[in-house]
Scaffold this motif. Structure first.
Motif, PDB file in Angstrom:
ATOM      1  N   LYS A  16     -41.062  44.599  -6.366  1.00 27.25           N
ATOM      2  CA  LYS A  16     -40.850  45.781  -5.554  1.00 27.25           C
ATOM      3  C   LYS A  16     -41.468  45.570  -4.185  1.00 27.25           C
ATOM      4  CE  LYS A  16     -44.893  48.432  -7.166  1.00 27.25           C
ATOM      5  NZ  LYS A  16     -45.335  49.735  -7.726  1.00 27.25           N
ATOM      6  N   VAL A  17     -40.828  46.172  -3.192  1.00 28.70           N
ATOM      7  CA  VAL A  17     -41.300  46.093  -1.815  1.00 28.70           C
ATOM      8  C   VAL A  17     -41.179  47.468  -1.183  1.00 28.70           C
ATOM      9  CG1 VAL A  17     -40.694  43.652  -1.516  1.00 28.70           C
ATOM     10  CG2 VAL A  17     -39.009  45.422  -0.958  1.00 28.70           C
ATOM     11  N   GLY A  18     -41.982  47.698  -0.153  1.00 28.08           N
ATOM     12  CA  GLY A  18     -41.852  48.908   0.639  1.00 28.08           C
ATOM     13  C   GLY A  18     -42.660  50.072   0.124  1.00 28.08           C
ATOM     14  N   SER A  19     -42.379  51.229   0.696  1.00 20.46           N
ATOM     15  CA  SER A  19     -43.057  52.462   0.320  1.00 20.46           C
ATOM     16  C   SER A  19     -42.093  53.618   0.509  1.00 20.46           C
ATOM     17  CB  SER A  19     -44.316  52.672   1.173  1.00 20.46           C
ATOM     18  OG  SER A  19     -43.974  52.755   2.548  1.00 20.46           O
ATOM     19  N   GLY A  20     -42.300  54.648  -0.287  1.00 18.20           N
ATOM     20  CA  GLY A  20     -41.418  55.800  -0.229  1.00 18.20           C
ATOM     21  C   GLY A  20     -40.812  56.071  -1.591  1.00 18.20           C
ATOM     22  N   GLU A  21     -39.743  56.844  -1.617  1.00 17.35           N
ATOM     23  CA  GLU A  21     -39.087  57.185  -2.873  1.00 17.35           C
ATOM     24  C   GLU A  21     -38.524  55.928  -3.537  1.00 17.35           C
ATOM     25  OE1 GLU A  21     -39.000  60.293  -4.235  1.00 17.35           O
ATOM     26  OE2 GLU A  21     -40.375  60.768  -2.593  1.00 17.35           O
ATOM     27  N   PRO A  22     -38.544  55.866  -4.887  1.00 18.02           N
ATOM     28  CA  PRO A  22     -38.094  54.654  -5.576  1.00 18.02           C
ATOM     29  C   PRO A  22     -36.578  54.478  -5.537  1.00 18.02           C
ATOM     30  CG  PRO A  22     -38.663  56.335  -7.171  1.00 18.02           C
ATOM     31  CD  PRO A  22     -39.063  56.874  -5.822  1.00 18.02           C
ATOM     32  N   LEU A  23     -36.164  53.232  -5.366  1.00 15.36           N
ATOM     33  CA  LEU A  23     -34.758  52.854  -5.321  1.00 15.36           C
ATOM     34  C   LEU A  23     -34.588  51.559  -6.102  1.00 15.36           C
ATOM     35  CD1 LEU A  23     -31.818  52.686  -4.248  1.00 15.36           C
ATOM     36  CD2 LEU A  23     -32.759  51.788  -2.095  1.00 15.36           C
ATOM     37  N   VAL A  24     -33.693  51.555  -7.089  1.00 18.36           N
ATOM     38  CA  VAL A  24     -33.439  50.378  -7.911  1.00 18.36           C
ATOM     39  C   VAL A  24     -32.077  49.794  -7.524  1.00 18.36           C
ATOM     40  CG1 VAL A  24     -33.121  49.488 -10.249  1.00 18.36           C
ATOM     41  CG2 VAL A  24     -34.824  51.269  -9.810  1.00 18.36           C
ATOM     42  N   LEU A  25     -32.038  48.488  -7.276  1.00 17.36           N
ATOM     43  CA  LEU A  25     -30.814  47.783  -6.905  1.00 17.36           C
ATOM     44  C   LEU A  25     -30.311  46.967  -8.092  1.00 17.36           C
ATOM     45  CD1 LEU A  25     -31.887  46.439  -3.372  1.00 17.36           C
ATOM     46  CD2 LEU A  25     -30.931  48.682  -3.983  1.00 17.36           C
ATOM     47  N   VAL A  26     -29.016  47.067  -8.376  1.00 17.84           N
ATOM     48  CA  VAL A  26     -28.421  46.415  -9.541  1.00 17.84           C
ATOM     49  C   VAL A  26     -27.405  45.381  -9.071  1.00 17.84           C
ATOM     50  CG1 VAL A  26     -27.269  46.741 -11.755  1.00 17.84           C
ATOM     51  CG2 VAL A  26     -28.688  48.580 -10.811  1.00 17.84           C
ATOM     52  N   ASP A  27     -27.658  44.117  -9.407  1.00 17.31           N
ATOM     53  CA  ASP A  27     -26.817  43.000  -8.971  1.00 17.31           C
ATOM     54  C   ASP A  27     -25.496  42.936  -9.722  1.00 17.31           C
ATOM     55  OD1 ASP A  27     -27.641  41.189  -6.881  1.00 17.31           O
ATOM     56  OD2 ASP A  27     -29.433  40.772  -8.057  1.00 17.31           O
ATOM     57  N   GLY A  28     -24.539  42.248  -9.089  1.00 12.94           N
ATOM     58  CA  GLY A  28     -23.272  41.937  -9.715  1.00 12.94           C
ATOM     59  C   GLY A  28     -23.296  40.575 -10.378  1.00 12.94           C
ATOM     60  N   ALA A  29     -22.122  40.063 -10.702  1.00 11.11           N
ATOM     61  CA  ALA A  29     -21.987  38.810 -11.452  1.00 11.11           C
ATOM     62  C   ALA A  29     -22.644  37.647 -10.717  1.00 11.11           C
ATOM     63  CB  ALA A  29     -20.515  38.506 -11.703  1.00 11.11           C
ATOM     64  N   MET A  30     -23.354  36.824 -11.468  1.00 15.33           N
ATOM     65  CA  MET A  30     -23.947  35.571 -11.033  1.00 15.33           C
ATOM     66  C   MET A  30     -25.076  35.740 -10.026  1.00 15.33           C
ATOM     67  SD  MET A  30     -20.808  32.936 -11.181  1.00 15.33           S
ATOM     68  CE  MET A  30     -21.866  31.907 -12.205  1.00 15.33           C
ATOM     69  N   PRO A 171     -25.544  22.763  -3.076  1.00 15.91           N
ATOM     70  CA  PRO A 171     -26.697  22.928  -3.975  1.00 15.91           C
ATOM     71  C   PRO A 171     -26.640  24.206  -4.811  1.00 15.91           C
ATOM     72  CG  PRO A 171     -27.415  22.215  -1.801  1.00 15.91           C
ATOM     73  CD  PRO A 171     -25.957  22.527  -1.678  1.00 15.91           C
ATOM     74  N   ALA A 172     -26.028  25.258  -4.278  1.00 16.08           N
ATOM     75  CA  ALA A 172     -25.986  26.532  -5.005  1.00 16.08           C
ATOM     76  C   ALA A 172     -25.155  26.448  -6.277  1.00 16.08           C
ATOM     77  CB  ALA A 172     -25.437  27.626  -4.098  1.00 16.08           C
ATOM     78  N   TRP A 173     -24.315  25.431  -6.389  1.00 12.92           N
ATOM     79  CA  TRP A 173     -23.456  25.328  -7.564  1.00 12.92           C
ATOM     80  C   TRP A 173     -24.278  25.215  -8.849  1.00 12.92           C
ATOM     81  CZ3 TRP A 173     -18.522  26.471  -8.201  1.00 12.92           C
ATOM     82  CH2 TRP A 173     -17.856  26.038  -9.346  1.00 12.92           C
ATOM     83  N   SER A 174     -25.390  24.501  -8.782  1.00 15.64           N
ATOM     84  CA  SER A 174     -26.227  24.359  -9.975  1.00 15.64           C
ATOM     85  C   SER A 174     -26.827  25.698 -10.375  1.00 15.64           C
ATOM     86  CB  SER A 174     -27.333  23.330  -9.732  1.00 15.64           C
ATOM     87  OG  SER A 174     -28.194  23.746  -8.684  1.00 15.64           O
ATOM     88  N   LYS A 175     -27.162  26.546  -9.391  1.00 15.05           N
ATOM     89  CA  LYS A 175     -27.670  27.878  -9.711  1.00 15.05           C
ATOM     90  C   LYS A 175     -26.586  28.725 -10.376  1.00 15.05           C
ATOM     91  CE  LYS A 175     -31.356  28.507  -6.277  1.00 15.05           C
ATOM     92  NZ  LYS A 175     -31.851  29.408  -5.200  1.00 15.05           N
ATOM     93  N   LEU A 176     -25.365  28.588  -9.884  1.00 11.49           N
ATOM     94  CA  LEU A 176     -24.266  29.337 -10.485  1.00 11.49           C
ATOM     95  C   LEU A 176     -24.042  28.905 -11.930  1.00 11.49           C
ATOM     96  CD1 LEU A 176     -21.714  29.316  -7.512  1.00 11.49           C
ATOM     97  CD2 LEU A 176     -23.185  31.198  -8.242  1.00 11.49           C
ATOM     98  N   LYS A 177     -24.089  27.609 -12.168  1.00  7.80           N
ATOM     99  CA  LYS A 177     -23.932  27.137 -13.542  1.00  7.80           C
ATOM    100  C   LYS A 177     -25.061  27.635 -14.433  1.00  7.80           C
ATOM    101  CE  LYS A 177     -23.550  22.677 -12.805  1.00  7.80           C
ATOM    102  NZ  LYS A 177     -23.326  21.250 -13.140  1.00  7.80           N
ATOM    103  N   GLY A 178     -26.239  27.826 -13.848  1.00  8.57           N
ATOM    104  CA  GLY A 178     -27.380  28.276 -14.628  1.00  8.57           C
ATOM    105  C   GLY A 178     -27.233  29.673 -15.191  1.00  8.57           C
ATOM    106  N   VAL A 179     -26.361  30.490 -14.585  1.00  6.28           N
ATOM    107  CA  VAL A 179     -26.153  31.850 -15.088  1.00  6.28           C
ATOM    108  C   VAL A 179     -24.720  32.058 -15.580  1.00  6.28           C
ATOM    109  CG1 VAL A 179     -27.987  32.912 -13.719  1.00  6.28           C
ATOM    110  CG2 VAL A 179     -25.707  32.671 -12.727  1.00  6.28           C
ATOM    111  N   ALA A 180     -23.986  30.959 -15.778  1.00  8.48           N
ATOM    112  CA  ALA A 180     -22.595  31.069 -16.230  1.00  8.48           C
ATOM    113  C   ALA A 180     -22.488  31.783 -17.570  1.00  8.48           C
ATOM    114  CB  ALA A 180     -21.971  29.677 -16.318  1.00  8.48           C
TER     115      ALA A 180
END
Length: 263
Positions: A16-30, A171-180
């Motif tokens: 978490k970062v910042g200050s103020g009211e709480p906000l949760v961010l939800v990622d998409g695929a990969m 290089p990012a391809w290996s990261k993508l494979k890591g969450v396939a």
């Protein structure tokens, strides 16, 4: 980084970062904290909110207790909301928007909800996703063909073939494979609504919080059609188009959009 424990005992990593009211961010695929748009977006919003970003189940530093079920991801988000004080603003992008939508529908405590381009397909403006896509992807991963699973996903989201070939060299391809292996997790949320049929009118009646349903002015027509259709089904929703934008989040632009809505 720290963790919360979900109902089934899975440890979910977050920061978490910042200050103020709480906000949760939800990622998409990969995407997760180490890859994707949410960390820059959190930094952009940190002047006004306490922003929580987390690794969805099976990604980054979070656990992946088997067997998987979509309900487990709702419980993961519930654990984050409890950590944030019991309720929070919630923003989900792409398949993360579908997850956040289901969470709100199930009654998880949210102050407001913002959704950006859940990738539903509601008409014939693009081909539907095969109904067995999730099963085939799981089979590719089980067979050790993670690169094939990633490439298959890229084809389904209409990335050109030459671009996929170039991505394999980066290089990012290996990261993508890591969450396939988590691609079927996303499909569990979006697959039923990617068959080229109108959205069910009685599906999300539990969404009662003020909701922003947004798209980008340069996004494909099929996606904009689905976003507008979803906004029309939610009685508390406001439909918004961010001019000149696509499916890719830009911290400065989309941060401003969210700050104005959550203010």
């Amino acid at each position: 980084m720290t963790t919360v424990t979900s109902r089934d005992g899975t440890r979910i990593a977050y920061e978490k970062v910042g200050s103020g009211e709480p906000l949760v961010l939800v990622d998409g695929a990969m995407c997760y904290r180490g890859q994707g748009p949410m960390r820059p977006l959190a930094a952009q919003l940190s002047g006004d909110f306490t922003v929580y970003t987390y690794d969805r189940r099976g990604r980054g530093e979070s656990g992946d207790t088997k067997p998987y079920a979509p309900e487990r991801e709702l419980e993961d988000l519930q654990a984050l909301l409890e950590e944030a004080g019991g309720s929070a603003y919630v923003f989900g992008a792409s398949s993360g928007a579908a997850l956040a939508l289901e969470a709100a529908n199930s009654g998880l405590p949210m102050r407001k909800l913002a959704l950006y381009e859940p990738p539903f397909i509601v008409d014939n403006t693009r081909p539907p996703i095969p109904a067995d896509y999730g099963e085939h992807t799981a089979q590719w991963v089980a067979a050790g063909r993670r690169g094939g699973a990633v490439a298959g996903f890229m084809r389904q989201v209409q990335v050109p073939g030459f671009a996929i070939l170039l991505m394999r060299l980066m290089p990012a391809w290996s990261k993508l494979k890591g969450v396939a292996h988590t691609l079927p997790y996303d499909f569990a949320f979006v697959g039923p609504y990617q068959q080229g049929k109108p959205l069910p009118s009685d599906k999300w009646t539990g969404v009662t919080v003020p909701t922003l349903v947004a798209d980008g002015g340069k996004s494909p027509q099929w996606m904009r059609n689905s976003v507008k259709a979803l906004a029309g089904l939610l009685p508390t929703a406001r439909y918004h188009t961010e001019p000149g934008q696509t499916h890719m989040l830009k911290a400065k632009v989309h941060g401003r959009m969210l700050a104005e809505f959550f203010a």
